[in-house]
Design a protein around this motif. Structure first.
Motif, PDB file in Angstrom:
ATOM      1  N   ALA A  78      21.630   3.478  -1.916  1.00  0.00           N
ATOM      2  CA  ALA A  78      20.687   3.224  -0.826  1.00  0.00           C
ATOM      3  C   ALA A  78      20.602   4.415   0.123  1.00  0.00           C
ATOM      4  N   GLU A  79      21.743   4.993   0.459  1.00  0.00           N
ATOM      5  CA  GLU A  79      21.753   6.142   1.368  1.00  0.00           C
ATOM      6  C   GLU A  79      21.020   7.337   0.762  1.00  0.00           C
ATOM      7  N   LYS A  80      21.330   7.647  -0.486  1.00  0.00           N
ATOM      8  CA  LYS A  80      20.723   8.822  -1.111  1.00  0.00           C
ATOM      9  C   LYS A  80      19.247   8.596  -1.425  1.00  0.00           C
ATOM     10  N   ALA A  81      18.892   7.396  -1.870  1.00  0.00           N
ATOM     11  CA  ALA A  81      17.496   7.112  -2.220  1.00  0.00           C
ATOM     12  C   ALA A  81      16.614   7.050  -0.980  1.00  0.00           C
ATOM     13  N   THR A  82      17.170   6.650   0.156  1.00  0.00           N
ATOM     14  CA  THR A  82      16.410   6.632   1.403  1.00  0.00           C
ATOM     15  C   THR A  82      15.877   8.021   1.718  1.00  0.00           C
ATOM     16  N   LYS A  83      16.720   9.020   1.521  1.00  0.00           N
ATOM     17  CA  LYS A  83      16.293  10.398   1.776  1.00  0.00           C
ATOM     18  C   LYS A  83      15.252  10.851   0.757  1.00  0.00           C
ATOM     19  N   ALA A  84      15.366  10.384  -0.470  1.00  0.00           N
ATOM     20  CA  ALA A  84      14.463  10.830  -1.531  1.00  0.00           C
ATOM     21  C   ALA A  84      13.066  10.240  -1.403  1.00  0.00           C
ATOM     22  N   VAL A  85      12.956   8.966  -1.039  1.00  0.00           N
ATOM     23  CA  VAL A  85      11.640   8.320  -0.983  1.00  0.00           C
ATOM     24  C   VAL A  85      11.051   8.293   0.427  1.00  0.00           C
ATOM     25  N   HIS A  86      11.816   8.765   1.424  1.00  0.00           N
ATOM     26  CA  HIS A  86      11.365   8.817   2.819  1.00  0.00           C
ATOM     27  C   HIS A  86      10.995   7.441   3.363  1.00  0.00           C
ATOM     28  N   HIS A  87      11.648   6.419   2.859  1.00  0.00           N
ATOM     29  CA  HIS A  87      11.545   5.052   3.371  1.00  0.00           C
ATOM     30  C   HIS A  87      12.948   4.468   3.303  1.00  0.00           C
ATOM     31  N   GLU A  88      13.253   3.601   4.229  1.00  0.00           N
ATOM     32  CA  GLU A  88      14.581   2.996   4.223  1.00  0.00           C
ATOM     33  C   GLU A  88      14.729   2.062   3.023  1.00  0.00           C
ATOM     34  N   VAL A  89      15.826   2.235   2.306  1.00  0.00           N
ATOM     35  CA  VAL A  89      16.140   1.355   1.186  1.00  0.00           C
ATOM     36  C   VAL A  89      16.940   0.182   1.748  1.00  0.00           C
ATOM     37  N   ARG A 135      15.135   8.921  -8.814  1.00  0.00           N
ATOM     38  CA  ARG A 135      15.802   8.819 -10.115  1.00  0.00           C
ATOM     39  C   ARG A 135      16.856   9.908 -10.265  1.00  0.00           C
ATOM     40  N   SER A 136      16.539  11.104  -9.801  1.00  0.00           N
ATOM     41  CA  SER A 136      17.462  12.227  -9.925  1.00  0.00           C
ATOM     42  C   SER A 136      18.738  12.004  -9.109  1.00  0.00           C
ATOM     43  N   ALA A 186       0.836  -1.205   0.000  1.00  0.00           N
ATOM     44  CA  ALA A 186       0.000   0.000   0.000  1.00  0.00           C
ATOM     45  C   ALA A 186       0.872   1.256   0.000  1.00  0.00           C
ATOM     46  N   ALA A 187       1.931   1.241   0.805  1.00  0.00           N
ATOM     47  CA  ALA A 187       2.845   2.392   0.840  1.00  0.00           C
ATOM     48  C   ALA A 187       3.579   2.530  -0.489  1.00  0.00           C
ATOM     49  N   LEU A 188       3.957   1.412  -1.080  1.00  0.00           N
ATOM     50  CA  LEU A 188       4.620   1.447  -2.382  1.00  0.00           C
ATOM     51  C   LEU A 188       3.693   2.040  -3.441  1.00  0.00           C
ATOM     52  N   LYS A 189       2.439   1.625  -3.423  1.00  0.00           N
ATOM     53  CA  LYS A 189       1.471   2.152  -4.384  1.00  0.00           C
ATOM     54  C   LYS A 189       1.314   3.661  -4.201  1.00  0.00           C
ATOM     55  N   HIS A 190       1.295   4.116  -2.953  1.00  0.00           N
ATOM     56  CA  HIS A 190       1.187   5.549  -2.668  1.00  0.00           C
ATOM     57  C   HIS A 190       2.410   6.302  -3.216  1.00  0.00           C
ATOM     58  N   ILE A 191       3.603   5.747  -3.021  1.00  0.00           N
ATOM     59  CA  ILE A 191       4.836   6.374  -3.524  1.00  0.00           C
ATOM     60  C   ILE A 191       4.802   6.478  -5.040  1.00  0.00           C
ATOM     61  N   GLU A 192       4.393   5.392  -5.706  1.00  0.00           N
ATOM     62  CA  GLU A 192       4.351   5.391  -7.173  1.00  0.00           C
ATOM     63  C   GLU A 192       3.308   6.365  -7.710  1.00  0.00           C
ATOM     64  N   GLU A 193       2.151   6.466  -7.035  1.00  0.00           N
ATOM     65  CA  GLU A 193       1.097   7.389  -7.480  1.00  0.00           C
ATOM     66  C   GLU A 193       1.507   8.842  -7.262  1.00  0.00           C
ATOM     67  N   GLU A 194       2.231   9.096  -6.188  1.00  0.00           N
ATOM     68  CA  GLU A 194       2.649  10.457  -5.879  1.00  0.00           C
ATOM     69  C   GLU A 194       3.664  10.974  -6.895  1.00  0.00           C
ATOM     70  N   LYS A 195       4.481  10.121  -7.448  1.00  0.00           N
ATOM     71  CA  LYS A 195       5.459  10.366  -8.511  1.00  0.00           C
ATOM     72  C   LYS A 195       6.650  11.226  -8.086  1.00  0.00           C
ATOM     73  N   LEU A 196       6.481  12.164  -7.203  1.00  0.00           N
ATOM     74  CA  LEU A 196       7.589  13.029  -6.808  1.00  0.00           C
ATOM     75  C   LEU A 196       8.713  12.253  -6.113  1.00  0.00           C
ATOM     76  N   PRO A 197       8.421  11.344  -5.178  1.00  0.00           N
ATOM     77  CA  PRO A 197       9.520  10.583  -4.568  1.00  0.00           C
ATOM     78  C   PRO A 197      10.291   9.742  -5.593  1.00  0.00           C
ATOM     79  N   VAL A 198       9.586   9.161  -6.555  1.00  0.00           N
ATOM     80  CA  VAL A 198      10.253   8.365  -7.581  1.00  0.00           C
ATOM     81  C   VAL A 198      11.130   9.258  -8.452  1.00  0.00           C
ATOM     82  N   ALA A 199      10.631  10.433  -8.797  1.00  0.00           N
ATOM     83  CA  ALA A 199      11.414  11.370  -9.606  1.00  0.00           C
ATOM     84  C   ALA A 199      12.654  11.839  -8.829  1.00  0.00           C
ATOM     85  N   ARG A 200      12.493  12.094  -7.542  1.00  0.00           N
ATOM     86  CA  ARG A 200      13.646  12.487  -6.716  1.00  0.00           C
ATOM     87  C   ARG A 200      14.667  11.355  -6.619  1.00  0.00           C
TER      88      ARG A 200
END
Length: 182
Positions: free
Chosen positions: A159-170, A130-131, A114-128
């Motif tokens: 993992a360290e940088k993406a954790t900050k971007a998606v606000h979930h631990e990678v 990727r960036s 459910a949290a993953l679906k929310h992240i994907e729908e929000e799109k901003l965390p995924v874009a961050r």
């Protein structure tokens, strides 16, 4: 009769063109298939060399030994949700020549579906995510990431940088392909 003879010659000439095109397509397909097969064999040989030449049976034994003695290597966490970041094609930071990296990155995050679906729908965390991964990949040289140790360090940094971007631990970073153009 000369008209009949000419009309017989015309279809024969038209009949050769599709045959020639078919042969060219067949040869190109065979060449591409052969290249793919040899490249796959080379990758398998490289993977076996990286494992120290052990076969599948020995690698299974190594995994069971690893379970008994977990101090040798870092354990890969179980569970989590898979967040695909798709394919990255970047210029590497090599100065002597221009080199490229093409890789497909997927993040295993500490979240439920459910949290993953929310992240994907929000799109901003995924874009961050990727960036930050794109910035990190383009800052590396081919020598830094070509070795197994380099890839492990790269996974840790992602993992360290993406954790900050998606606000979930990678929990883990997965490469489904990793091609450096030399």
């Amino acid at each position: 009769m000369s008209k009949a003879a000419k009309s017989d010659d015309a279809p024969k000439k038209k009949g050769k063109l599709p045959l020639i095109l078919g042969l060219v397509v067949l040869l190109a397909g065979g060449g591409g298939g052969g290249y793919w097969w040899f490249a796959k064999q080379k990758a398998v040989a490289a993977a076996e060399a990286e494992d120290g030449g052990h076969g599948k049976a020995k690698s299974k034994a190594k995994k069971s030994d690893h379970a008994a003695d977990s101090h040798d290597e870092e354990e890969v966490p179980e569970g989590g949700a898979l967040l695909p970041l798709d394919v990255f094609t970047v210029n590497l930071a090599d100065t002597e020549t221009q080199r490229f990296l093409r890789t497909n990155v997927q993040l295993v995050i500490d979240a439920d579906e459910a949290a993953l679906k929310h992240i994907e729908e929000e799109k901003l965390p995924v874009a961050r995510a990727r960036s930050v991964v794109l910035d990190l990949l383009s800052s590396k040289t081919s020598a830094e990431i070509a070795t197994a140790e380099g890839k492990a360090a790269l996974k840790k940094e992602i993992a360290e940088k993406a954790t900050k971007a998606v606000h979930h631990e990678v929990l883990d970073v997965l490469f489904s392909d990793f091609v450096i153009q030399y």
